[in-house]
Design a protein around this motif. Sequence first.
Motif, PDB file in Angstrom:
ATOM      1  N   THR A 124      45.029  18.015  23.714  1.00 32.13           N
ATOM      2  CA  THR A 124      44.650  17.843  25.374  1.00 32.13           C
ATOM      3  C   THR A 124      45.320  18.641  26.184  1.00 32.13           C
ATOM      4  O   THR A 124      45.131  19.329  27.230  1.00 32.13           O
ATOM      5  N   ALA A 125      46.779  19.229  25.919  1.00 29.64           N
ATOM      6  CA  ALA A 125      46.751  20.467  26.227  1.00 29.64           C
ATOM      7  C   ALA A 125      46.510  21.974  26.773  1.00 29.64           C
ATOM      8  O   ALA A 125      46.545  22.272  27.884  1.00 29.64           O
ATOM      9  N   VAL A 126      46.265  22.216  25.342  1.00 30.60           N
ATOM     10  CA  VAL A 126      45.551  23.318  25.389  1.00 30.60           C
ATOM     11  C   VAL A 126      44.080  23.339  25.785  1.00 30.60           C
ATOM     12  O   VAL A 126      43.881  24.192  26.269  1.00 30.60           O
ATOM     13  N   ALA A 127      43.709  21.809  25.689  1.00 29.67           N
ATOM     14  CA  ALA A 127      42.251  21.959  26.974  1.00 29.67           C
ATOM     15  C   ALA A 127      42.529  21.638  28.513  1.00 29.67           C
ATOM     16  O   ALA A 127      41.506  22.767  29.175  1.00 29.67           O
ATOM     17  N   LEU A 128      43.897  21.176  29.044  1.00 30.84           N
ATOM     18  CA  LEU A 128      43.332  21.377  30.213  1.00 30.84           C
ATOM     19  C   LEU A 128      43.915  23.399  30.821  1.00 30.84           C
ATOM     20  O   LEU A 128      43.812  23.213  31.971  1.00 30.84           O
ATOM     21  N   THR A 129      45.195  23.325  29.380  1.00 27.66           N
ATOM     22  CA  THR A 129      45.471  24.593  30.060  1.00 27.66           C
ATOM     23  C   THR A 129      44.275  25.254  29.645  1.00 27.66           C
ATOM     24  O   THR A 129      44.191  27.150  30.779  1.00 27.66           O
ATOM     25  N   ASN A 130      43.474  25.868  29.071  1.00 22.33           N
ATOM     26  CA  ASN A 130      41.903  26.031  28.817  1.00 22.33           C
ATOM     27  C   ASN A 130      41.265  26.586  30.074  1.00 22.33           C
ATOM     28  O   ASN A 130      41.082  27.469  30.613  1.00 22.33           O
ATOM     29  N   GLU A 131      41.218  24.960  30.522  1.00 21.77           N
ATOM     30  CA  GLU A 131      40.453  25.046  31.252  1.00 21.77           C
ATOM     31  C   GLU A 131      40.639  25.995  33.478  1.00 21.77           C
ATOM     32  O   GLU A 131      40.513  26.074  34.116  1.00 21.77           O
ATOM     33  N   PRO A 194      38.749  18.941  35.855  1.00 19.43           N
ATOM     34  CA  PRO A 194      37.326  18.967  36.426  1.00 19.43           C
ATOM     35  C   PRO A 194      36.141  19.065  35.474  1.00 19.43           C
ATOM     36  O   PRO A 194      34.853  18.513  35.779  1.00 19.43           O
ATOM     37  N   ALA A 195      36.461  19.222  34.353  1.00 17.95           N
ATOM     38  CA  ALA A 195      34.939  19.511  33.438  1.00 17.95           C
ATOM     39  C   ALA A 195      34.739  17.991  33.053  1.00 17.95           C
ATOM     40  O   ALA A 195      34.082  17.715  32.845  1.00 17.95           O
ATOM     41  N   TYR A 196      35.813  17.224  32.479  1.00 19.71           N
ATOM     42  CA  TYR A 196      35.897  15.579  32.929  1.00 19.71           C
ATOM     43  C   TYR A 196      34.888  14.928  33.848  1.00 19.71           C
ATOM     44  O   TYR A 196      34.237  14.050  33.188  1.00 19.71           O
ATOM     45  N   LEU A 197      36.293  15.340  35.211  1.00 19.62           N
ATOM     46  CA  LEU A 197      35.291  14.749  36.165  1.00 19.62           C
ATOM     47  C   LEU A 197      33.650  14.934  35.873  1.00 19.62           C
ATOM     48  O   LEU A 197      32.906  14.028  36.764  1.00 19.62           O
ATOM     49  N   ARG A 198      32.938  15.959  36.320  1.00 23.53           N
ATOM     50  CA  ARG A 198      31.692  16.290  35.886  1.00 23.53           C
ATOM     51  C   ARG A 198      30.369  15.657  34.717  1.00 23.53           C
ATOM     52  O   ARG A 198      29.445  15.427  35.156  1.00 23.53           O
ATOM     53  N   ALA A 199      31.818  15.307  34.172  1.00 21.37           N
ATOM     54  CA  ALA A 199      30.822  14.335  32.705  1.00 21.37           C
ATOM     55  C   ALA A 199      30.882  13.519  32.931  1.00 21.37           C
ATOM     56  O   ALA A 199      30.054  12.423  32.738  1.00 21.37           O
ATOM     57  N   VAL A 200      31.499  13.294  33.677  1.00 24.09           N
ATOM     58  CA  VAL A 200      31.103  11.320  33.813  1.00 24.09           C
ATOM     59  C   VAL A 200      30.399  11.274  35.698  1.00 24.09           C
ATOM     60  O   VAL A 200      30.186   9.691  36.073  1.00 24.09           O
TER      61      VAL A 200
END
Length: 445
Positions: A124-131, A194-200
């Motif tokens: 989760t932390a890696v995904a947030l940092t990467n984004e 933001p990627a999660y927000l777009r996905a929902v």
Amino acid sequence: MTRITARSAASPVTVFVICWLGLLADGYDLYVYGATLPGFIGQAPWNVTPATAGAVGSFALVGMLLGSMIAGTLTDRLGRRRLLIGSLALFSLAMLACAFAPNFSVFGALRFVAGIGIGGLLPTAVALTNEFASARKKSIVLGLVLTGPAIGSLLAAVVAVNLLEDHGVRPVYAIGAASALLIPFALRLLPESPAYLRAVGRHDAAAELSSRYGMTSPDDVGRPPAQGTAPALPRGLVAGLFRDRNLAPTLGMWLLCLLSLLTIFGLTTWLPQMMRQAGFAQGSAISFLLTYSIGAIAGTVVAAVVGQLTAPKVMAIIGFVAAAAALLVASQASSPAVLTTAFLIAGFGGMGTQNMINDHVAQYYPAALRATGLGWALAAGRVGAIIGPSYGAWAVTTGGGVEFAALAFAVPALLGAVIALGLPRRQRIVDPAKLSVRATKEVPR
């Protein structure tokens, strides 16, 4: 649900710091077991045998496997923010409970629970940092954030050296529960992905958040939201890891994580006890884990810089080779200075290599699959992590001490180097401005 309102520009550094502190706590809680093992084996009131110690070490990592699978499945469905804070709370409370465990059986069960939280936080932390990191600096930013676990392991070794001999294992675990202090700051300051927000379907919220944090990601370009629609999350996220010629790369990255984490967790769990059996005093034996952690921190930073200039795959190969060579030297050395240098280089090529693998996975998959890809790659890696402590127990107790144990851990590192050679190289990140121009030309009008 995260509430997003119009605000002034915000710095993504806040996201990076929270993720780094979470990973630091994650690293402390994860590697503290190896640092405290000399306080369990043959010591009252625990009186643990090496076989039991290895089994509990592996059992705790089963929890990490479960945590990685849960995170890999749910972060792209429930959101990165919720999973990160929930994981942090779970392992913080479990660490506090470990400090008060009445016996080793209860302690082992609590380590399993802590493992679930520890395993859920990293992807989760890696995904947030990467984004939130800019395209030009993704590897460097992610590499710096991923110094967290290595620094956490360093702190675990320092605390154990100073407290274990006189006060036993309990205060060492109680200190690990201090990670709960980060939770209110994360609740207040950590934004959603933001990627999660777009996905929902929350496209306006995603656009506002991206603008506020100055994010111009290739994932956003050329994808204007359809007006009046709120599409559901894509189905079959895990299945997407195997489609579109992803099968071989996905399996290769899973195997790479397995070999890397087998080496790391087997070695860090048993390194202090290995050196204790070699005749070093308890404090000196634990200090080898401290040396390994210093090498891991240096390796993570160097790999991040070089990986940004080349590719994470390149540094993963170099790291595996360096770790294997250092362990081969350690298997033949008797001088404390040579052993210290060897384990410093092994740390350089150990955790630093795994961080580059994480970086490679994060950059290989698109945003919609990123956390899923990371979660499942790390879940596969946890199989190696689970095997590692028991593998180390076998190497230490039946193989003839440091010589055989170091050689045994050099083997998976060599195999990792060979497999890494066959992985696809990530695409070079292009200037977002150029990508934006290109995407504008390609969007149908």
